[in-house]
Motif scaffolding. Structure first.
Motif, short mmCIF file in Angstrom:
data_model
loop_
_atom_site.label_atom_id
_atom_site.label_comp_id
_atom_site.label_asym_id
_atom_site.label_seq_id
_atom_site.Cartn_x
_atom_site.Cartn_y
_atom_site.Cartn_z
N UNK A 1 0.79 -1.14 -0.06
CA UNK A 1 -0.05 -0.18 -0.04
C UNK A 1 0.82 1.06 -0.20
N UNK A 2 2.01 1.37 0.76
CA UNK A 2 2.92 2.53 0.88
C UNK A 2 3.39 2.72 -0.13
N UNK A 3 4.08 1.60 -0.63
CA UNK A 3 5.01 1.59 -2.00
C UNK A 3 3.94 2.19 -3.03
N UNK A 4 2.93 1.92 -3.07
CA UNK A 4 1.85 2.10 -4.29
C UNK A 4 1.58 3.65 -4.23
N UNK A 5 1.44 4.11 -3.06
CA UNK A 5 1.19 5.63 -2.86
C UNK A 5 2.57 6.17 -3.31
N UNK A 6 3.67 5.74 -2.89
CA UNK A 6 5.07 6.54 -3.60
C UNK A 6 5.07 6.42 -5.06
N UNK A 7 4.88 5.20 -5.27
CA UNK A 7 4.80 5.09 -6.94
C UNK A 7 3.83 6.18 -7.76
N UNK A 8 2.77 6.15 -7.28
CA UNK A 8 1.90 7.26 -7.86
C UNK A 8 2.16 8.52 -7.71
N UNK A 9 2.99 8.72 -6.55
CA UNK A 9 3.43 10.23 -6.36
C UNK A 9 4.58 10.56 -7.16
N UNK A 10 5.46 9.53 -8.01
CA UNK A 10 6.07 9.91 -8.96
C UNK A 10 7.48 9.08 -8.22
N UNK A 11 7.68 8.62 -7.32
CA UNK A 11 8.89 7.83 -6.92
C UNK A 11 9.15 6.47 -7.77
N UNK A 12 10.38 6.18 -8.07
CA UNK A 12 10.59 4.75 -8.51
C UNK A 12 10.73 3.93 -7.30
#
Length: 243
Positions: free
Chosen positions: A49-60
């Protein structure tokens, strides 16, 4: 006690050159990296969940597993900034790491990853559950969970974060309207706290720095700061922090 101003402009760690590829990996990112890469160790409900939020925010983001092929659906759902690999690849990939595994697995994780953790910002989201984690959980209760985690992951710049709320709450409350939900942080390294705070904001929450790792028990499972879906001002009041 390390402190940051939670209302200051966001600061994001950037990679020189903008783009990032992992040599020998299982593919490349679909677009140039504009934010710091993050490795996820423990790609279950919370890490996913947290990783997906970061990916959606532009983080690789590199989600990891001993069997990376099992993460195909998670990577597809997270979008073009996400990929899968092994835990060792996640450490090599990430400027910062999120560790979200059963607490009893931390000692072996530290042994497996060893010196590769040196200097890495590590967000520790693991909760010690006595019925599941046995002696390791009892050690955390005796020594304090922050100091215990730091001992299991030597050389890392450890920050306790994202351990107080479940995956479903995080998914529902990220980037909510009005005052964002607060995420408490504790760490001994001011730079690591600043990096963790930026990642908390990018995930859609507001960081509240509680203090050093010695204060991490204040929001461990069952403590007064645990499970609170509240804005930063209210969480500061609960924890007795200055407003």
């Amino acid at each position: 006690m390390p402190r940051i101003q939670t209302q200051a402009p966001r600061r994001t760690l950037l990679l020189a050159g903008g783009a990032l590829l992992l040599a020998g990996g299982r593919g490349s990112l679909a677009q140039p990296a504009t934010k710091s890469p993050v490795g996820i160790i423990g790609s279950g409900r919370l890490g996913g969940t947290v990783g997906t939020l970061w990916a959606k925010a532009g983080h690789p983001v590199l989600f990891s597993s001993r069997n990376p092929e099992r993460l195909k659906e998670l990577v597809e759902a997270a979008g073009p900034n996400a990929r899968a690999g092994t835990p060792a690849e996640a450490v090599a990939f990430g400027r910062a790491l999120l560790v979200a595994v059963p607490y009893g697995a931390l000692p072996q994780l530290g042994q497996d990853l060893g010196a590769s953790l040196a200097g890495k910002v590590v967000l520790d989201a693991c909760n010690a559950v006595p019925a599941r984690d046995g002696d390791v959980a009892r050690l955390a209760a005796e020594r304090g969970i922050g100091a215990t985690s730091a001992g299991f992951l030597p050389g890392s710049r450890l920050v306790r974060a994202f351990n107080t709320l479940g995956a479903r709450v995080l998914a529902e409350q990220a980037h909510r309207a009005g005052d964002p939900v607060a995420i408490p942080l504790a760490g001994d390294d001011a730079g690591a706290l600043e990096a963790a705070a930026a990642l908390v904001r990018d995930a859609g929450f507001e960081p509240v720095v509680v203090g050093s790792l010695a204060r991490a028990p204040d929001f461990a499972m069952g403590a007064r700061g645990y499970g609170k879906v509240v804005p930063a001002a209210e969480l500061r009041g609960i924890l007795g922090l200055p407003s």
